[in-house]
Motif scaffolding. Structure first.
Motif, short mmCIF file in Angstrom:
data_model
loop_
_atom_site.label_atom_id
_atom_site.label_comp_id
_atom_site.label_asym_id
_atom_site.label_seq_id
_atom_site.Cartn_x
_atom_site.Cartn_y
_atom_site.Cartn_z
N CYS A 1 0.85 -1.19 0.00
CA CYS A 1 0.00 0.00 0.00
C CYS A 1 0.89 1.24 0.00
O CYS A 1 1.99 1.22 0.56
CB CYS A 1 -0.91 0.02 1.22
SG CYS A 1 -2.33 -1.09 1.09
N SER A 2 0.41 2.31 -0.62
CA SER A 2 1.19 3.54 -0.69
C SER A 2 0.26 4.74 -0.68
O SER A 2 -0.97 4.61 -0.72
CB SER A 2 2.07 3.55 -1.95
OG SER A 2 1.26 3.60 -3.11
N ALA A 3 0.85 5.93 -0.67
CA ALA A 3 0.08 7.15 -0.49
C ALA A 3 -0.71 7.57 -1.72
O ALA A 3 -1.77 8.19 -1.60
CB ALA A 3 1.02 8.29 -0.07
N PHE A 4 -0.22 7.25 -2.93
CA PHE A 4 -0.79 7.83 -4.14
C PHE A 4 -1.28 6.74 -5.09
O PHE A 4 -0.51 6.18 -5.87
CB PHE A 4 0.26 8.70 -4.85
CG PHE A 4 0.89 9.72 -3.96
CD1 PHE A 4 0.13 10.69 -3.32
CD2 PHE A 4 2.26 9.71 -3.73
CE1 PHE A 4 0.71 11.62 -2.49
CE2 PHE A 4 2.85 10.66 -2.90
CZ PHE A 4 2.07 11.61 -2.28
N PRO A 5 -2.57 6.43 -5.07
CA PRO A 5 -3.07 5.36 -5.93
C PRO A 5 -3.01 5.70 -7.42
O PRO A 5 -2.87 4.80 -8.25
CB PRO A 5 -4.53 5.20 -5.47
CG PRO A 5 -4.88 6.50 -4.83
CD PRO A 5 -3.61 7.00 -4.21
#
Length: 655
Positions: A478-482
Motif C-alpha cells: 500500500c502507498s500514499a498515491f493510488p
C-alpha cells in the motif's frame, strides 16, 4: 549471429523515416493511409533494412529481434513464432512487453521511441549488482473484489502544475511563520501536515488537502507552537545552554510586550524573564545542568502565557495555509478535467461479492495520450526530463520500476506510457519530500533486507502496509498515491485497504495522527475477520509523553507479543536509496517497538514463538554497512527529556 548480421546491414535504412524527421520526397507523395501505417510500424519498432547476403530488403523489429521479408502487418506479427529468413531464434511469449530496458532495445528518448543510429551498439538489459527487493514472493493477502478507482489518471502536465503550486504553498508557509512569529518553519512540519491532513481529507487531490474537518491542523499547530518564542536546539556545551536561556527569556519578554496579553500574563512573564536575566548576570559558575534546569523552570512558568497570546496567530497560519491549498486543488482539478474532457469513462466491469487475492488498484478513467519524455543515463543514474524539469533515479531502481510495471500494468503492454508514468511518480514523491537538504528522506526509509527475509520466512509476511514503488521489498504494498503508484503495484492507501486475511508488515510514517488512525483500522479488521490475519508493526518508542497509538497497541485485545529494540543497536535503510550510488544503512538513534497484533486464527498460524523472535532480532542487528546516524545541525527538542516532536528532527522517521 542475428545481432551481428543486423549491425552489418543496418547502414541502409530506407522507406521509413522517424516521425520527428523530415519525410523524403517519395514519402511525401504517399497516401495518408500509407503514411499512417508506416508511422504505426515505426512506433512498433519496425525498420526496413538491406540484406547484403540476399541483396534484397527485409524488415527488422528492434524490440523483438523479429526479421521478415514481407512488410509486417500490425496485430499479426507481434509475437515471434519463427524467423522467415532462416536464422532461428528462441521464441518469446506474448506477455513480454516492450520497454526501455528490453534486451537489445535502445533506451527511449520519448514515449513513442526513436530509431537506432547506424553503427551505435544496442543497449543491453541493466542488471543491478545488489538487489534490495524480492518481487517473486506471491501475496497471501485476500480482499473482496473492488471496483476501479475514480482517480484522474496522471499526466506530466498536471503533475508539473501540482509541483509548482505545492512549492508555492511551502513558500507561503515559510513567509507566514516568519512574518507572524519571527521563526523559521519547524523542520519537516509541512511534510507532516500533508500526512496528517490526508488522514482526514475527503478531497479529490492525491497530495494537497481540500476537504478536512477541522480545518486547523493539530500537527502544524503543535509544531509551530513548540518553536515559540524561539526554537530549542540540542545542547552539548555549557555556553550554549547559557545563551539559549538568555535568548528564551529575552524573546518571551519581547513577545508578551508586543501582543495583546492580559495584565496577569504580562506580570508573570516579565517577572520571570527579568529574574532569569539577573541570575545570569550574578552567577557565572553555574554548570550546564543548572542552566538547563533554569530553562525548564522558565518554560513552565512562561509557556502557558506565551501560548495564550500566540494561539490566534498560529491558528491563523494553519487556516491560511489550508485555504490556499483548497484554491490550488480547485485549479489543478479544473486543469485536469479540461485535459481529459475528450476521455470517456469506460464501463466498469461488474464486481462480484467474492474473495480474491489482492491486486493493484485500477483506474476507471482511461489514460490520455502522453507527451514526450526524454531519457538518458549518466553513469548509474537514469535521468528523465519533461519541459526542462528533470527527475533522477538510480538505474537499479529504474530496472525495479520496469519489473513492477510489467507485473502490475494492464493497459500499456508496449510501454508507450511507461516513461511519462515514471516521471509523474518520481516527481510526486520529490514534491512531497521538499527541496531542503535531506528533507523528507525519512518518509522513504525502510527496514533492512534481512528483516524482511525473516518476516517472510518465519511469519509469512508478503505485504507492506506503508511503502512506495521506490522503497518496497515486495511487489504488493500500500502507498500514499493510488493514481501514480497503481501502475507499479500499489494497492492504494492502507486506510482504504480492507484485507480479510494475510500477514502484513507495517512501518508507518512517524506522524501521530496517522499512527492513531492506523491502529483503529487494524482493530476493526481484526475484529470482523475470522480468517488468519496478522500485523507486525514497527513504531518509535515514544514514551515521554506516551503516544496514543503506542498506548492503544500495547493494551489492545489483539496484542500477542511486543518487544523493544534499543537505540543504536539496529538500523534502517536510507530514504534516499533510490538516488544513491550505494545503498545506505543508518543506525536508529531511537528505540523501536515491534508489536504483533493477530486474531486467533492468525496467532495459530503465525505465532511469535521465542525461536522466531530471536531470529528476527538477529536480523535487526547493525551490519558493517551502517554509516552512522544523520543528525541535523538544528533540531526541535525539549532541553530535558525527548518528546515525539523532538524525534521528528532526529533524522530517522520512516515509511
Amino acid at each position: 549471429l542475428l545481432q551481428t548480421r543486423h549491425a552489418e546491414n543496418k547502414q541502409d535504412f530506407c522507406s521509413i523515416a522517424h516521425p520527428d524527421q523530415t519525410a523524403s520526397p517519395t514519402e511525401s507523395s504517399l497516401p495518408e493511409s500509407r503514411k499512417s501505417s508506416l508511422y504505426e510500424l515505426v512506433q512498433a519498432g519496425w525498420s526496413k533494412c538491406w540484406s547484403k547476403r540476399e541483396n534484397r530488403p527485409y524488415w527488422f523489429n528492434r524490440f523483438t529481434n523479429q526479421s521478415m521479408w514481407e512488410m509486417p502487418i500490425l496485430g499479426q506479427h507481434d509475437v515471434i513464432v519463427s524467423i522467415e529468413i532462416g536464422i532461428p531464434v528462441t521464441p518469446t511469449t506474448p506477455t513480454v512487453p516492450i520497454s526501455p530496458i528490453t534486451p537489445r532495445a535502445k533506451p527511449w528518448n520519448s514515449t513513442t521511441g526513436t530509431e537506432d543510429k547506424p553503427g551505435q551498439p544496442a543497449s543491453a538489459l541493466y542488471r543491478p549488482t545488489i538487489i534490495y527487493w524480492d518481487l517473486d514472493i506471491q501475496t497471501n493477502a485476500v480482499i473482496r473484489e473492488r471496483a476501479p478507482a475514480n482517480h484522474l489518471p496522471p499526466h506530466p502536465e498536471i503533475e508539473l502544475q501540482r509541483a509548482q503550486l505545492t512549492t508555492k504553498l511551502r513558500q507561503h508557509y515559510q513567509e507566514l511563520c516568519y512574518q507572524r512569529e519571527g521563526i523559521e518553519p519547524p523542520r519537516e512540519s509541512f511534510n507532516r501536515w500533508l500526512l496528517e491532513r490526508k488522514v482526514l481529507d475527503k478531497g479529490p487531490d492525491p497530495l494537497l488537502p481540500s476537504d478536512c474537518d477541522p480545518i486547523i491542523s493539530r500537527s502544524m499547530f503543535r509544531e509551530v507552537m513548540n518553536d515559540i518564542p524561539i526554537r530549542l536546539s540540542r545542547i552539548k556545551y555549557k555556553e550554549e545552554a547559557r545563551k539559549l536561556l538568555f535568548k528564551y527569556a529575552e524573546a518571551a519578554k519581547k513577545m508578551i510586550d508586543s501582543r495583546n496579553a492580559t495584565p496577569d500574563s504580562r506580570k508573570v512573564v516579565k517577572w520571570n524573564a527579568e529574574d532569569t536575566m539577573n541570575w545570569l548576570r550574578r552567577d557565572h559558575s553555574a554548570s550546564k545542568e543548572d542552566y538547563m534546569d533554569r530553562l525548564e523552570h522558565l518554560r513552565k512558568q512562561c509557556g502557558p502565557h506565551v501560548t495564550a497570546v500566540a494561539k490566534d496567530s498560529v491558528e491563523g497560519i494553519c487556516t491560511k495555509i489550508y485555504h490556499i491549498s483548497v484554491e490550488y486543488v480547485r485549479r489543478i482539478r479544473q486543469a485536469h478535467q479540461t485535459l481529459l474532457k475528450d476521455c470517456n469513462i469506460t464501463e466498469a466491469a461488474e464486481v462480484q461479492d467474492r474473495l480474491v487475492y489482492c491486486y493493484p488498484i485500477r483506474l476507471a478513467l482511461p489514460s490520455p495520450n502522453q507527451p514526450r519524455i526524454e531519457l538518458h543515463f549518466e553513469n548509474d543514474i537514469s535521468c528523465l526530463r519533461y519541459k526542462g524539469e528533470m527527475v533522477k533515479v538510480n538505474r537499479g531502481y529504474f530496472a525495479k520500476l520496469e519489473l513492477l510495471y510489467r507485473y502490475s500494468c494492464i493497459d500499456d503492454p508496449r510501454f508507450e506510457k511507461f516513461l511519462s508514468r515514471i516521471w509523474c511518480l518520481i516527481k510526486r514523491y520529490q514534491v512531497m519530500f521538499g527541496a531542503g537538504v535531506n528533507e523528507g528522506m525519512g518518509l522513504q526509509g525502510a527496514l533492512p533486507v534481512p528483516v524482511f527475509e525473516v518476516l517472510n520466512k518465519q511469519f509469512g509476511v508478503s505485504f507492506e502496509c506503508f511503502a512506495s514503488p521506490l522503497n518496497s521489498y515486495f511487489k504488493q504494498f500500500c502507498s500514499a498515491f493510488p493514481d501514480t503508484d497503481g501502475f507499479f503495484g500499489s494497492r492504494g492507501p492502507f486506510l482504504n485497504f480492507s484485507p480479510a486475511s494475510g500477514s502484513f508488515e507495517a512501518n508507518p510514517p512517524f506522524c501521530e495522527e496517522l499512527m492513531d488512525a492506523m491502529v483503529t483500522h487494524f482493530e476493526e479488521l481484526l475484529e470482523k475477520s475470522s480468517e488468519p490475519l496478522s500485523f507486525i508493526i514497527f513504531v518509535p518508542e515514544w514514551r515521554d509523553p506516551l503516544t496514543p497509538a503506542l498506548n492503544r497497541m500495547e493494551t489492545s485485545a489483539f496484542l500477542r507479543h511486543h518487544m523493544s529494540v534499543p537505540a543504536f543497536e539496529h538500523e534502517y535503510r536510507s530514504g534516499s536509496q533510490h538516488i544513491c550510488k550505494k545503498e545506505m544503512y543508518y543506525k536508529a538513534v531511537h528505540g523501536t517497538v515491534i508489536i504483533f497484533l493477530q486474531n486467533d486464527s492468525g496467532f495459530t498460524k503465525w505465532e511469535p514463538t521465542p525461536e522466531r523472535i530471536q531470529e528476527l532480532l538477529a536480523a535487526y542487528q547493525v551490519s558493517q554497512r551502517t554509516l552512522g546516524s544523520p543528525v541535523p545541525s538544528s533540531t526541535s527538542s525539549a532541553p530535558t527529556m525527548p518528546s515525539p516532536a523532538s524525534f521528528y528532527d532526529s533524522g530517522r522517521y520512516l515509511l
